[in-house]
Design an enzyme around this catalytic site. Structure first.
Site, PDB file in Angstrom:
ATOM      1  N   ASP A   1       0.876  -1.153   0.000  1.00  0.00           N
ATOM      2  CA  ASP A   1       0.000   0.000   0.000  1.00  0.00           C
ATOM      3  C   ASP A   1       0.926   1.218   0.000  1.00  0.00           C
ATOM      4  O   ASP A   1       2.110   1.096   0.291  1.00  0.00           O
ATOM      5  CB  ASP A   1      -0.846  -0.049   1.279  1.00  0.00           C
TER       6      ASP A   1
ATOM      7  N   ASP B   1      -7.048  -1.298   3.565  1.00  0.00           N
ATOM      8  CA  ASP B   1      -6.198  -2.441   3.246  1.00  0.00           C
ATOM      9  C   ASP B   1      -6.641  -3.701   3.974  1.00  0.00           C
ATOM     10  O   ASP B   1      -6.156  -4.784   3.682  1.00  0.00           O
ATOM     11  CB  ASP B   1      -4.745  -2.164   3.671  1.00  0.00           C
TER      12      ASP B   1
END
Lengths: 52, 730
Positions: free
Chosen positions: B451, B633
Site C-alpha cells: 500500500d 487495506d
C-alpha cells in the site's frame, strides 16, 4: 549394598527439596521480572532500612 | 439510564448539590478515575537507575500507594487511591526525564495465558525432576545391576514415573481424547498411546522381574514433548502480549461537551447523541455528524487518499479520521462497540477464517506420520505373535519399543524450536510475529503487494521544487504557514527555512478553518490555503496555494518515503519476488513514488474491495504478501497468504495482519522474507533428522534388539540435534 537403603532415600529427598523450591518459585511469581531483579539487587535504595 | 438509578447514585454522592444538577453528576461520573491500578509503558527503561528514580518519583505523588517497575516488560504498575490520573503520572515521569505512555489496563488481559504458561512450566518441572531421578536409577540398571537390586530400582523408578506420567501427560491425554472424539488421529494420539503403553508394560515387567522397563523412556518422552509445547506457548504468549501492548497504548479518549463544559472521558463511556469536541490534530474517536465548525480531514487511514478533505456542518465523519485545521463539534451516531470496534470484529473474523484454511508443516508431517506409527507398531505385534507362537508378553514388549522409538520427540520440538529462534531474531530487528505459521507462509510468498500512504510513505508531506518559486512568494508563504499547525503548512515552513529564505513580517495573520491562512502584507491581502479560496487553478498533485498581488503560486507536495523502503523493495526484487503497488491515492503521487522506488507494476485510485480482489486474483496464481496499514487495506490483508502492517497502522489492520513492523524502518521486511525461507528450510531439515533417527532405530526395534538404553539414546540425541539445528538460524 545396605548403604543403598540410606542413599536412595537421601537422594530422593534432596531432589524433592529442589522440586518444592521450584513449586514455591512458580507460586510466588519469582520469574515475572528477571531483568528487573538483576538490576534491583544493585540499588542502594533500601539498604539501611527495609521497604515499608 | 433509568430515573431510579439516577436517584440511587445521587444519594450516595459526595456532593449534595449534584443531586439537583444531573449534568454535574454526569460530569462527575465521566471524570471519575477508577481507583486501583494504572499501567504505564516505559519504552526507554533500562538499568537500575531507572527503577529507583521512576519508583521514587511516583511514590512522591500524593495518592499513590505503591509503584513497581517491571523491567522485562518495560512497564510500571501503580496502585493508586481516588483522584490520581494517568495523565498526571505521565507528566511527573516526564519531568523526571522518563518517557511514559498510558496503557489501557482493560486490554492487557494476559492473566489467562499467564496461567496456562505456568501450568505447562509446572508440569515440565515435574517431568524434569523425575527424568533426572529415574535416569540415575536406569544408569545403574544398564551398567549391570541384577536380580533383587534391579527389581528394587525398577520399583522405585515406577513409583516416581507413574505419578509423573499421570500429572505431566495430561495436556497430551486431553488433546488426544478431543481429537479421537472428532474421529481424527492427531499427533497426540500416538504420544498418549506410547506413554500409557510404556508405563503399563513396565509395571508388568517389573512385577514379573523382567529385564527391561521403560519408565525412563516414558518420563523422557513427557519431558521433551512438554518442552516443545512450552516453547510454542511462550512464543505465542510473547507475541500476544506485545500486540496487546500496542493496542493498549492507544487509550481512546474523547472530549464530551456536557452543558457547554468540556469533559475528557474514555470513548467507551460516550453514548450516541452526545456532543464530542475534536481538536485539530486529534483522531475522530466516534462515528458522527458535524454540527459545528469547519475543517479538513485526513482520511488516509481509511481510504488511502493523501489529500485532505474539507468538511463542514452536516458532513458525516467516521472514527479513525484525523482532524487537521479547525475544531469540530460532532454529534455522535455510533460510539465504542457499535462503530469501529464492531467493524473490526467482523474483519478479524474474516481474517481468521482465511488463516485456518492453511495446513502447517507440522500438521502435514503428523498427518503422514501418525498412521505410519500405528501400522508399524501393530504389524510388529502381529508378526511376533505369529513368529513366537503366541508369546503375548514378548510381542507387546516389541510393539511398545517400536512405539516409544518412533514417538516424535524430535518431531514435537522440530517446529517450536525453529519458530522460537526465528521470532526472537526478528523481534530484535523490530518485527513482531503474531501468528505461529506466519514464517512458513512467508517462505512460500512469490508476490509482494504494497500500500502507499502510511506504508511505503510516512504520511508526512514534503514540498517539491521550492527553488522554482520567487523568493518573495516563499518568504510570504513561510510567514503565513508559521501560524498554522496544518501538516502542509508546517512542511512548507520547514522547507522554506531549509532553503535559507527568512520569513517576512505579515500583519493580522489569522487562520480560516477549512480554508487556510490569510494576512496583510504591503497593504494587500495575502492568502495561503485551498485552491478555490485563493482563486487559483488546482493542480493534479497534493498542493497548497498562495494568493499574492493578484498572482497565485501552487506549492506541490510529495509524501516522504519511509526510511528503508527503497532498500526493502530492492532486496525483495533481488530475492526474486514480484513487487506491486496498489494505492487509493491519485495517479500522480503514486506514479512518482513507484518510479522513485523502482516498482514497475502499480495502480492508483484503487478502492478497498478492488484491492482485495486484486490480491485474490494474484493468490490464484501464487502466494501474496500484503503490506498495508489502513482500513482500506484490511480486506486485502486478510485475503493475502501472509500480511505485514506497521505499528502506526489502524487497530483493525494490525489485528488482521500476521506480522507487525514495530519501528519506522522498512528494511526488516526483506530480512523477514529471508529468515522465513530459512526457517521453513530448517523445519524440513528437522523433520528429516528425526526421520533419519527413526530409519536407524525402527528396524532395531522391529527385530527385537532395541533396549531401553537404545531408546533413551535415540530420543535424547535426536531432540538435541533438532534444537541445535534450529539455533543455526542467522
Amino acid at each position: 549394598m545396605e548403604i543403598l537403603s540410606i542413599l536412595i532415600p537421601v537422594s530422593l529427598f534432596l531432589g524433592g527439596i529442589g522440586l518444592v523450591a521450584f513449586f514455591w518459585a512458580m507460586k510466588t511469581r519469582q520469574f515475572d521480572d528477571p531483568e528487573g531483579d538483576a538490576h534491583r539487587i544493585l540499588t542502594k535504595d533500601w539498604d539501611d532500612r527495609p521497604k515499608p | 439510564m433509568t430515573v431510579a438509578e439516577d436517584f440511587g447514585r445521587a444519594r450516595i454522592s459526595a456532593c449534595p448539590a449534584c443531586a439537583v444538577v444531573p449534568a454535574a453528576e454526569r460530569i462527575a461520573a465521566l471524570r471519575a478515575e477508577r481507583e486501583g491500578r494504572i499501567m504505564l509503558s516505559l519504552p526507554k527503561a533500562a538499568g537500575a537507575l531507572t527503577i529507583s528514580s521512576v519508583e521514587a518519583a511516583l511514590q512522591a505523588v500524593p495518592g499513590v500507594r505503591s509503584a513497581r517497575v517491571n523491567l522485562t516488560q518495560k512497564r510500571v504498575s501503580v496502585e493508586t487511591g481516588a483522584g490520581v490520573t494517568a495523565k498526571a503520572l505521565v507528566a511527573v515521569l516526564d519531568e523526571a526525564g522518563h518517557e511514559a505512555h498510558e496503557l489501557d489496563p482493560g486490554l492487557l488481559s494476559a492473566t489467562e495465558t499467564d496461567r496456562q504458561g505456568r501450568d505447562l512450566l509446572m508440569r515440565l518441572g515435574v517431568a524434569f525432576f523425575s527424568m533426572m531421578n529415574v535416569m540415575l536409577l536406569s544408569v545403574a540398571v544398564w551398567s549391570g545391576a541384577e536380580d533383587a537390586t534391579r527389581d528394587l530400582f525398577h520399583w522405585i523408578s515406577g513409583a516416581i514415573a507413574l505419578p509423573t506420567v499421570i500429572f505431566s501427560g495430561q495436556p497430551f491425554f486431553r488433546s488426544a481424547w478431543a481429537s479421537l472424539r472428532q474421529g481424527k488421529l492427531g499427533m497426540d494420539v500416538p504420544i498418549s498411546l506410547a506413554l500409557i503403553l510404556a508405563s503399563s508394560i513396565s509395571v508388568y515387567e517389573t512385577w514379573m522381574s523382567g529385564h527391561h522397563a521403560y519408565f525412563d523412556a516414558a518420563v523422557m518422552l513427557a519431558f521433551f514433548l512438554l518442552l516443545g509445547r512450552y516453547l510454542d506457548h511462550r512464543t505465542r504468549a510473547i507475541a500476544r502480549s506485545a500486540a496487546e501492548e500496542l493496542a493498549a497504548l492507544e487509550v481512546p479518549r474523547a472530549i464530551v461537551l456536557v452543558d457547554g463544559e468540556e469533559v475528557e472521558t474514555v470513548t467507551s463511556a460516550v453514548a450516541p447523541g452526545d456532543l464530542v469536541l475534536v481538536r485539530p490534530g486529534a483522531r475522530m474517536p466516534v462515528d458522527g455528524v458535524v454540527v459545528c465548525g469547519a475543517s479538513e480531514l485526513d482520511r488516509s487511514l481509511l481510504t488511502g487518499e493523501s489529500l485532505p478533505v474539507p468538511v463542514g456542518e452536516g458532513t458525516i465523519v467516521s472514527a479513525g479520521e484525523v482532524n487537521l485545521t479547525g475544531p469540530l463539534t460532532v454529534r455522535v451516531t455510533a460510539a465504542g462497540k457499535d462503530s469501529s470496534l464492531h467493524r473490526m470484529a467482523d474483519l478479524v473474523a474474516v481474517a481468521e477464517g482465511a488463516k485456518t484454511r492453511y495446513t502447517s508443516l507440522a500438521d502435514r508431517a503428523s498427518r503422514l506420520y501418525s498412521p505410519l506409527v500405528h501400522i508399524l507398531s501393530f504389524s510388529a505385534f502381529g508378526y511376533w505373535m505369529w513368529a513366537t507362537g503366541g508369546d503375548l508378553r514378548y510381542a507387546i514388549n516389541i510393539s511398545a519399543a517400536v512405539l516409544i522409538i518412533t514417538c516424535p520427540c524430535a518431531l514435537g520440538l522440530a517446529v517450536p524450536a525453529v519458530v522460537t529462534s526465528a521470532s526472537g531474531r526478528l523481534f530484535r530487528k523490530g518485527l513482531l510475529i503474531k501468528h505461529g505459521t506466519a514464517l512458513e507462509r512467508l517462505a512460500e510468498v512469490d508476490t509482494v503487494v504494497f500500500d502507499k500512504t502510511g506504508t511505503l510513505t510516512l504520511g508526512v508531506p514534503e514540498p517539491v521544487a521550492l527553488e522554482g518559486h520567487p523568493r518573495e512568494a516563499l518568504a510570504v508563504a513561510a510567514a503565513l504557514a508559521a501560524g498554522s499547525s496544518h501538516p502542509l503548512a508546517r512542511a512548507l515552513a520547514d522547507g522554506v527555512r531549509a532553503l535559507g529564505v527568512g520569513a517576512v513580517d505579515v500583519a493580522e495573520v489569522r487562520e480560516v478553518p477549512g480554508c487556510g491562512i490569510e494576512g496583510e502584507w504591503k497593504g494587500g491581502r495575502v492568502r495561503l490555503g485551498r485552491a478555490d479560496w485563493c482563486g487559483a487553478e488546482a493542480v493534479a498533485a497534493t498542493a497548497t496555494y498562495l494568493a499574492l498581488d493578484g498572482e497565485t503560486h501552487a506549492f506541490a507536495f510529495t509524501d516522504r518515503p519511509r526510511p528503508g523502503a527503497e532498500q526493502a523493495v530492492r532486496a525483495l526484487q533481488a530475492a526474486g519476488l514480484r513487487v506491486e503497488l496498489l494505492s487509493g491515492d491519485a495517479e500522480e503521487p503514486v506514479r512518482a513514488l513507484a518510479e522513485r522506488l523502482g516498482i514497475a507494476t502499480w495502480a492508483a485510485g484503487v478502492r478497498p474491495e478492488e484491492k482485495a480482489a486484486r490480491v485474490a486474483e494474484l493468490s490464484r496464481a501464487g502466494r501474496v504478501l500484503m503490506v498495508g496499514d489502513g482500513l482500506n487495506d484490511t480486506a486485502a490483508l486478510a485475503a493475502a497468504h501472509v500480511s505485514i502492517s506497521p505499528a502506526t497502522a489502524l487497530d483493525a489492520a494490525r489485528v488482521a495482519s500476521d506480522i507487525v513492523l514495530l519501528g519506522q524502518d522498512m528494511a526488516p521486511i526483506a530480512d523477514a522474507v529471508r529468515i522465513g525461507r530459512q526457517s521453513a528450510r530448517r523445519m524440513v531439515e528437522n523433520f528429516l533428522i528425526s526421520g533419519g533417527y527413526n530409519v536407524v532405530a525402527v528396524p532395531l526395534a522391529l527385530v527385537g534388539l532395541a533396549t531401553p538404553l537404545a531408546a533413551a539414546l535415540a530420543m535424547s540425541l535426536s531432540s538435541i540435534t533438532v534444537s541445535l539445528n534450529a539455533m543455526r538460524l542467522k
